[in-house]
Design a protein around this motif. Structure first.
Motif, PDB file in Angstrom:
ATOM      1  N   PHE A  31       0.827  -1.315   0.158  1.00  0.00           N
ATOM      2  CA  PHE A  31       0.096   0.352   0.090  1.00  0.00           C
ATOM      3  C   PHE A  31       0.772   1.182   0.050  1.00  0.00           C
ATOM      4  O   PHE A  31       1.551   1.463   1.096  1.00  0.00           O
ATOM      5  N   PHE A  32       0.853   1.864  -0.998  1.00  0.00           N
ATOM      6  CA  PHE A  32       1.926   2.762  -1.603  1.00  0.00           C
ATOM      7  C   PHE A  32       1.277   4.422  -1.377  1.00  0.00           C
ATOM      8  O   PHE A  32       0.183   4.342  -2.505  1.00  0.00           O
ATOM      9  N   GLY A  33       1.749   5.357  -0.770  1.00  0.00           N
ATOM     10  CA  GLY A  33       1.048   6.662  -1.003  1.00  0.00           C
ATOM     11  C   GLY A  33       1.786   7.704  -1.725  1.00  0.00           C
ATOM     12  O   GLY A  33       3.212   7.556  -1.384  1.00  0.00           O
ATOM     13  N   ASN A 177      -6.242  -4.405   0.358  1.00  0.00           N
ATOM     14  CA  ASN A 177      -4.762  -4.643   0.311  1.00  0.00           C
ATOM     15  C   ASN A 177      -4.205  -6.096   1.141  1.00  0.00           C
ATOM     16  O   ASN A 177      -3.052  -6.674   0.685  1.00  0.00           O
ATOM     17  N   ALA A 193      -2.796   8.674   5.325  1.00  0.00           N
ATOM     18  CA  ALA A 193      -1.813   7.770   4.537  1.00  0.00           C
ATOM     19  C   ALA A 193      -0.766   7.415   5.914  1.00  0.00           C
ATOM     20  O   ALA A 193      -0.513   6.087   5.814  1.00  0.00           O
ATOM     21  N   CYS A 197      -0.718   3.367   4.647  1.00  0.00           N
ATOM     22  CA  CYS A 197       0.417   3.172   3.761  1.00  0.00           C
ATOM     23  C   CYS A 197       1.355   2.503   4.490  1.00  0.00           C
ATOM     24  O   CYS A 197       1.927   2.846   5.481  1.00  0.00           O
ATOM     25  N   VAL A 200       5.430   5.982   2.062  1.00  0.00           N
ATOM     26  CA  VAL A 200       4.793   6.976   1.353  1.00  0.00           C
ATOM     27  C   VAL A 200       5.998   7.739   0.651  1.00  0.00           C
ATOM     28  O   VAL A 200       7.208   7.955   1.370  1.00  0.00           O
ATOM     29  N   SER A 213       8.668   4.612   5.109  1.00  0.00           N
ATOM     30  CA  SER A 213       7.346   4.158   6.000  1.00  0.00           C
ATOM     31  C   SER A 213       7.068   5.468   6.814  1.00  0.00           C
ATOM     32  O   SER A 213       7.734   6.191   7.167  1.00  0.00           O
TER      33      SER A 213
END
Length: 299
Positions: A31-33, A177, A193, A197, A200, A213
């Motif tokens: 899970f990428f922001g 996710n 976020a 996430c 990020v 992170s």
């Protein structure tokens, strides 16, 4: 190989460098922001990765394939929710999602299940032009998910949602996710976020400034902890004299102690029985964001 690999990505609009040498990888199931002020280049970066725009230079691999020119092999594997929703005219909510589902060969029953999951079952017979902004946002997310994509792109997915709907959507996205999907989102909500996430990227002026992170970024800021004690618990002079306290300021009827040694200060306050009304506030991702991008207003 990661789900997404971006190398030295560049995109300009005339003199404006919207994306300026950006490189990063997103692992499968991550899970990428992507965070940044208005005009930072977040949406353009997403559109380049999705294959909606051709980059000026750089390389993008999405699930091992190049997304540009438009790659028909990738399309069924992706889910995309854009900032601005565009639906077919004069269709109900149910008809909209069933139409998109049919394009992917997905059964109408599954489309109806997605309406339930995003809280729109009671709006199934409502024309989409009569939905509120938040309801339209939830429908666009359901449409992006209806064909069970491997990678999901979300551009400001909770921008029009009330706090309750936002939290419910967080739960849904977390469950997606956890089931193995890769999720990439842009957001202005730092709390969002931090909650969602794994990592990020913070962008500004088209440049990637920080990538880690949320917890690691906060630790790297080395910001002091603010300890608030209730009125009458401690004078400013007594607070300033505590070992480990950097400053003591009267605020809101109480006293705020600033320290980089919170355990030591809290232990002393507990020993002196001065914990009534106590609150502890550590640095957050928002503090990191403001430290990196500044505090000036953006258009």
């Amino acid at each position: 190989m990661g789900a997404i690999e971006v190398t030295d990505l560049r995109m300009s609009y005339g003199e404006l460098r919207a994306v300026d040498g950006v490189s990063f990888e997103v692992a499968e199931g991550e899970f990428f922001g992507i965070l940044g002020p208005n005009g930072a280049g977040k949406t353009t970066t997403l559109e380049l990765i999705e294959g909606l725009r051709k980059p000026d230079s750089g390389e993008i691999l999405l699930l091992g394939e190049r997304p540009w020119p438009r790659n028909d092999r990738l399309l069924p594997r992706l889910g995309v929710q854009l900032q601005a929703s565009a639906f077919f005219e004069r269709l109900t909510t149910r008809e909209q999602i069933r139409t998109f589902a049919a394009l992917y060969g997905v059964a109408p029953t599954i489309a109806d299940e997605w309406l339930e999951r995003v809280g729109l079952a009671d709006k199934a017979d409502t024309r989409t032009e009569d939905l509120s902004g938040g309801q339209s946002q939830r429908l666009s997310i359901a449409i992006a998910l209806v064909h069970d994509p491997e990678v999901l792109f979300l551009d400001e997915p909770t921008a029009s949602l009330d706090p309750q709907a936002r939290r419910n959507l967080w739960d849904l996205l977390s469950s997606l996710n956890e089931s193995g999907r890769t999720v990439v989102l842009t957001t202005h909500y730092m709390e969002e976020a931090e909650a969602l996430c794994d990592r990020v990227a913070i962008m500004d002026h088209g440049i990637l400034l920080k990538l880690d992170s949320p917890a690691a970024l906060v630790r790297g800021l080395d910001a002091p902890v603010r300890i608030s004690v209730g009125a009458g618990q401690l004078t400013a002079a007594e607070g300033a004299a505590l070992e480990g306290v950097d400053s003591a300021d009267e605020e809101g009827g109480g006293l705020v102690l600033t320290t980089r040694q919170p355990s030591q200060v809290l232990t002393r306050l507990a020993a002196d029985n001065r914990l009534d009304g106590l609150q502890v506030k550590a640095a957050t991702l928002e503090d990191v964001f403001l430290d990196v991008t500044g505090r000036e207003y953006r258009a």
